[in-house]
Design a protein around this motif. Structure first.
Motif, PDB file in Angstrom:
ATOM      1  N   PHE A 105       0.666  -1.206  -0.124  1.00  0.00           N
ATOM      2  CA  PHE A 105       0.037   0.160  -0.002  1.00  0.00           C
ATOM      3  C   PHE A 105       0.840   1.167  -0.023  1.00  0.00           C
ATOM      4  O   PHE A 105       0.290   2.354  -0.199  1.00  0.00           O
ATOM      5  CB  PHE A 105      -0.927  -0.087   1.330  1.00  0.00           C
ATOM      6  CG  PHE A 105      -1.685  -1.235   1.249  1.00  0.00           C
ATOM      7  CD1 PHE A 105      -2.784  -1.523   0.130  1.00  0.00           C
ATOM      8  CD2 PHE A 105      -1.847  -2.007   2.353  1.00  0.00           C
ATOM      9  CE1 PHE A 105      -3.387  -2.850   0.339  1.00  0.00           C
ATOM     10  CE2 PHE A 105      -2.577  -3.289   2.461  1.00  0.00           C
ATOM     11  CZ  PHE A 105      -3.354  -3.469   1.526  1.00  0.00           C
ATOM     12  N   LEU A 106       2.151   1.318   0.288  1.00  0.00           N
ATOM     13  CA  LEU A 106       3.006   2.461   0.187  1.00  0.00           C
ATOM     14  C   LEU A 106       3.999   2.477  -1.027  1.00  0.00           C
ATOM     15  O   LEU A 106       4.159   3.612  -1.642  1.00  0.00           O
ATOM     16  CB  LEU A 106       3.700   2.577   1.590  1.00  0.00           C
ATOM     17  CG  LEU A 106       2.840   2.734   2.804  1.00  0.00           C
ATOM     18  CD1 LEU A 106       3.839   2.920   4.102  1.00  0.00           C
ATOM     19  CD2 LEU A 106       1.997   3.981   2.698  1.00  0.00           C
ATOM     20  N   LEU A 166       7.046   8.121   9.217  1.00  0.00           N
ATOM     21  CA  LEU A 166       6.312   8.065   8.273  1.00  0.00           C
ATOM     22  C   LEU A 166       4.976   8.513   8.598  1.00  0.00           C
ATOM     23  O   LEU A 166       4.384   9.554   7.872  1.00  0.00           O
ATOM     24  CB  LEU A 166       6.388   7.197   7.409  1.00  0.00           C
ATOM     25  CG  LEU A 166       5.725   6.968   6.087  1.00  0.00           C
ATOM     26  CD1 LEU A 166       6.348   8.133   5.238  1.00  0.00           C
ATOM     27  CD2 LEU A 166       6.131   5.630   5.119  1.00  0.00           C
ATOM     28  N   THR A 167       4.409   7.610   9.511  1.00  0.00           N
ATOM     29  CA  THR A 167       2.767   7.981   9.915  1.00  0.00           C
ATOM     30  C   THR A 167       2.553   7.083  11.064  1.00  0.00           C
ATOM     31  O   THR A 167       3.330   6.166  11.429  1.00  0.00           O
ATOM     32  CB  THR A 167       2.073   7.362   8.520  1.00  0.00           C
ATOM     33  OG1 THR A 167       0.554   7.687   8.791  1.00  0.00           O
ATOM     34  CG2 THR A 167       2.084   5.816   8.468  1.00  0.00           C
ATOM     35  N   ARG A 168       1.438   7.290  11.434  1.00  0.00           N
ATOM     36  CA  ARG A 168       0.791   6.560  12.617  1.00  0.00           C
ATOM     37  C   ARG A 168      -0.392   5.863  12.107  1.00  0.00           C
ATOM     38  O   ARG A 168      -1.356   6.295  11.684  1.00  0.00           O
ATOM     39  CB  ARG A 168       0.338   7.170  13.870  1.00  0.00           C
ATOM     40  CG  ARG A 168       1.587   8.048  14.650  1.00  0.00           C
ATOM     41  CD  ARG A 168       2.315   7.076  15.596  1.00  0.00           C
ATOM     42  NE  ARG A 168       3.462   7.835  16.343  1.00  0.00           N
ATOM     43  CZ  ARG A 168       3.910   7.129  17.325  1.00  0.00           C
ATOM     44  NH1 ARG A 168       3.329   6.112  17.945  1.00  0.00           N
ATOM     45  NH2 ARG A 168       5.005   7.859  17.829  1.00  0.00           N
ATOM     46  N   ASP A 169      -0.263   4.555  12.289  1.00  0.00           N
ATOM     47  CA  ASP A 169      -1.335   3.590  11.442  1.00  0.00           C
ATOM     48  C   ASP A 169      -2.218   3.085  12.797  1.00  0.00           C
ATOM     49  O   ASP A 169      -1.856   2.296  13.275  1.00  0.00           O
ATOM     50  CB  ASP A 169      -0.708   2.609  10.958  1.00  0.00           C
ATOM     51  CG  ASP A 169      -1.922   1.745   9.947  1.00  0.00           C
ATOM     52  OD1 ASP A 169      -2.910   2.266   9.608  1.00  0.00           O
ATOM     53  OD2 ASP A 169      -1.438   0.602   9.366  1.00  0.00           O
ATOM     54  N   ARG A 287      12.027   8.891   0.181  1.00  0.00           N
ATOM     55  CA  ARG A 287      11.375   9.343   1.459  1.00  0.00           C
ATOM     56  C   ARG A 287      10.357  10.283   0.937  1.00  0.00           C
ATOM     57  O   ARG A 287       9.027  10.467   1.682  1.00  0.00           O
ATOM     58  CB  ARG A 287      12.102  10.068   2.556  1.00  0.00           C
ATOM     59  CG  ARG A 287      12.989   9.098   3.261  1.00  0.00           C
ATOM     60  CD  ARG A 287      13.742   9.609   4.459  1.00  0.00           C
ATOM     61  NE  ARG A 287      14.013   8.601   5.418  1.00  0.00           N
ATOM     62  CZ  ARG A 287      15.278   8.779   6.185  1.00  0.00           C
ATOM     63  NH1 ARG A 287      16.062   9.807   6.064  1.00  0.00           N
ATOM     64  NH2 ARG A 287      15.342   7.631   7.186  1.00  0.00           N
ATOM     65  N   ARG A 288      10.606  11.501  -0.107  1.00  0.00           N
ATOM     66  CA  ARG A 288       9.516  12.535  -0.170  1.00  0.00           C
ATOM     67  C   ARG A 288       8.445  11.806  -1.125  1.00  0.00           C
ATOM     68  O   ARG A 288       7.202  11.851  -0.957  1.00  0.00           O
ATOM     69  CB  ARG A 288      10.340  13.216  -1.220  1.00  0.00           C
ATOM     70  CG  ARG A 288       9.327  14.663  -1.659  1.00  0.00           C
ATOM     71  CD  ARG A 288       9.984  15.596  -2.499  1.00  0.00           C
ATOM     72  NE  ARG A 288      11.124  16.312  -1.922  1.00  0.00           N
ATOM     73  CZ  ARG A 288      12.154  16.197  -2.270  1.00  0.00           C
ATOM     74  NH1 ARG A 288      12.598  15.278  -3.342  1.00  0.00           N
ATOM     75  NH2 ARG A 288      13.262  16.589  -1.456  1.00  0.00           N
ATOM     76  N   ALA A 289       8.634  10.851  -1.987  1.00  0.00           N
ATOM     77  CA  ALA A 289       7.709   9.928  -2.705  1.00  0.00           C
ATOM     78  C   ALA A 289       6.873   9.203  -1.671  1.00  0.00           C
ATOM     79  O   ALA A 289       5.650   8.901  -2.001  1.00  0.00           O
ATOM     80  CB  ALA A 289       8.399   9.052  -3.673  1.00  0.00           C
ATOM     81  N   GLY A 293       2.765   9.486  -1.634  1.00  0.00           N
ATOM     82  CA  GLY A 293       2.018   8.477  -1.763  1.00  0.00           C
ATOM     83  C   GLY A 293       1.062   8.432  -0.454  1.00  0.00           C
ATOM     84  O   GLY A 293      -0.178   7.617  -0.705  1.00  0.00           O
ATOM     85  N   MET A 294       1.504   8.523   0.718  1.00  0.00           N
ATOM     86  CA  MET A 294       0.457   8.518   1.658  1.00  0.00           C
ATOM     87  C   MET A 294      -0.497   9.174   1.674  1.00  0.00           C
ATOM     88  O   MET A 294      -1.941   9.114   2.140  1.00  0.00           O
ATOM     89  CB  MET A 294       1.408   9.049   3.018  1.00  0.00           C
ATOM     90  CG  MET A 294       2.296   7.971   3.674  1.00  0.00           C
ATOM     91  SD  MET A 294       1.378   6.377   4.132  1.00  0.00           S
ATOM     92  CE  MET A 294       0.303   7.075   5.333  1.00  0.00           C
ATOM     93  N   ASP A 295      -0.526  10.545   0.761  1.00  0.00           N
ATOM     94  CA  ASP A 295      -1.649  11.288   0.695  1.00  0.00           C
ATOM     95  C   ASP A 295      -2.782  10.542  -0.263  1.00  0.00           C
ATOM     96  O   ASP A 295      -3.913  11.203  -0.316  1.00  0.00           O
ATOM     97  CB  ASP A 295      -1.044  12.539  -0.148  1.00  0.00           C
ATOM     98  CG  ASP A 295      -0.224  13.557   0.741  1.00  0.00           C
ATOM     99  OD1 ASP A 295      -0.428  13.400   1.913  1.00  0.00           O
ATOM    100  OD2 ASP A 295       0.304  14.220   0.085  1.00  0.00           O
ATOM    101  N   ASN A 296      -2.467   9.569  -0.869  1.00  0.00           N
ATOM    102  CA  ASN A 296      -3.306   8.941  -1.844  1.00  0.00           C
ATOM    103  C   ASN A 296      -3.993   7.872  -0.847  1.00  0.00           C
ATOM    104  O   ASN A 296      -4.803   7.016  -1.576  1.00  0.00           O
ATOM    105  CB  ASN A 296      -2.805   8.434  -3.027  1.00  0.00           C
ATOM    106  CG  ASN A 296      -2.193   9.390  -4.068  1.00  0.00           C
ATOM    107  OD1 ASN A 296      -2.657  10.500  -4.025  1.00  0.00           O
ATOM    108  ND2 ASN A 296      -0.905   9.244  -4.325  1.00  0.00           N
TER     109      ASN A 296
END
Length: 300
Positions: A105-106, A166-169, A287-289, A293-296
């Motif tokens: 998914f990422l 990167l994120t909290r899931d 890392r930027r990519a 991608g997380m925005d999608n």
């Protein structure tokens, strides 16, 4: 003058444990590795390896030299990154290790971004178990790792590794039937439920088991799989309860009944690089990519 290549072989031996493992990792013959280490002993004029049965052990002098090798290799990595930045280069091959959810998914969205914006940069991706990824990063098997950390189970920190979140899931409780969800008041109500969980020994299994034990029961694990899509399917078909990450559920076409866990538990997803390598243009670009991608990824 010390030979940097031989210093790296010594460092590899410290991390991998055997000459055979070093040879396999670097595509050399064991005899070639032994020869280079013997030359390094001649350079420093002291014994570096001590025979122990059919294996070898680093002497105190070798441990000291390997520690300096870590610093030298780190500085060389920083120098390569600084030079690539000065030349404006985003090219070559970046070796990335990740766990399954990230691979599903990422990674795909990030690869699309790299293909569009940095076509000369090749991303090689390998899915490996999270427990193995950080040691593989330290051993130079990969340039970057995408890893996970479950609530209350922080990963061991190494001075050789830099991490960027990167994120909290969010972790969600998934129900196999409407009745099982309608009768839910707390996790303690699921003492008689059947579960699908990841295999014993994994951080995910340790966490899910601890959540159930804190609720006062030992989970009845009828199904074991490291594949979270298998977990999702077993829940959809009414066979088991599961703890599923929001990231997985957000991409499921079928409706799965879920409930937020008490205290809104989340797993932490982060990227890791060796210390000194994080500013290399290829790592910065990927890392930027990943962030883009997380925005999608739609929230559940």
């Amino acid at each position: 003058m010390l030979n940097v290549h031989r210093l790296r072989l010594l460092r590899e031996l410290k991390h991998r444990g055997t000459i055979a493992a070093v040879a396999q990792a670097l595509s050399y013959s064991p005899s070639a590795v032994s020869h280079q280490l013997a030359l390094l002993e001649s350079e420093v004029k002291t014994a570096l390896l001590q025979p122990v049965g059919r294996k070898v052990r680093l002497t105190p002098a070798a441990d000291l030299l390997a520690s300096h090798a870590e610093i030298i290799l780190r500085q060389l990595e920083q120098a390569k990154g600084d030079l690539a930045t000065a030349l404006g280069e985003v090219e070559g091959t970046l070796k990335v290790a990740c766990f399954q959810t990230a691979a599903l998914f990422l990674i795909p969205a990030a690869l699309r971004s790299i293909r569009e914006n940095h076509p000369r940069l090749r991303i090689d991706v390998a899915e490996i178990e999270p427990e193995d990824s950080l040691p593989a990063l330290i051993a130079y098997d990969f340039d970057m790792v995408i890893d996970e950390e479950y609530p209350g189970l922080p990963r061991a920190r190494s001075s050789e590794i830099d991490q960027i979140e990167l994120t909290r899931d969010p972790m969600l409780l998934a129900f196999p039937t409407p009745d099982s969800q309608n009768n839910y008041g707390s996790i303690a109500d699921l003492a008689d439920a059947t579960w699908v969980m990841e295999p014993e020994g994994s951080a995910a299994r340790q966490w899910t088991t601890s959540v159930c034990r804190e609720a006062g029961f030992e989970p009845d694990v009828q199904f074991e799989s490291s594949d979270l899509l298998v977990h999702s399917r077993l829940v959809q078909e009414g066979h088991a309860h599961a703890f599923l990450p929001s990231l997985v559920l957000s991409q499921e076409s079928a409706v799965i009944r879920t409930h937020q866990l008490e205290n809104h538990m989340t797993r932490r997803i982060f990227t890791a690089t060796r210390h000194g390598a994080g500013e290399h243009p290829s790592i910065v670009a990927f890392r930027r990519a990943l962030v883009e991608g997380m925005d999608n990824v739609e929230a559940v």
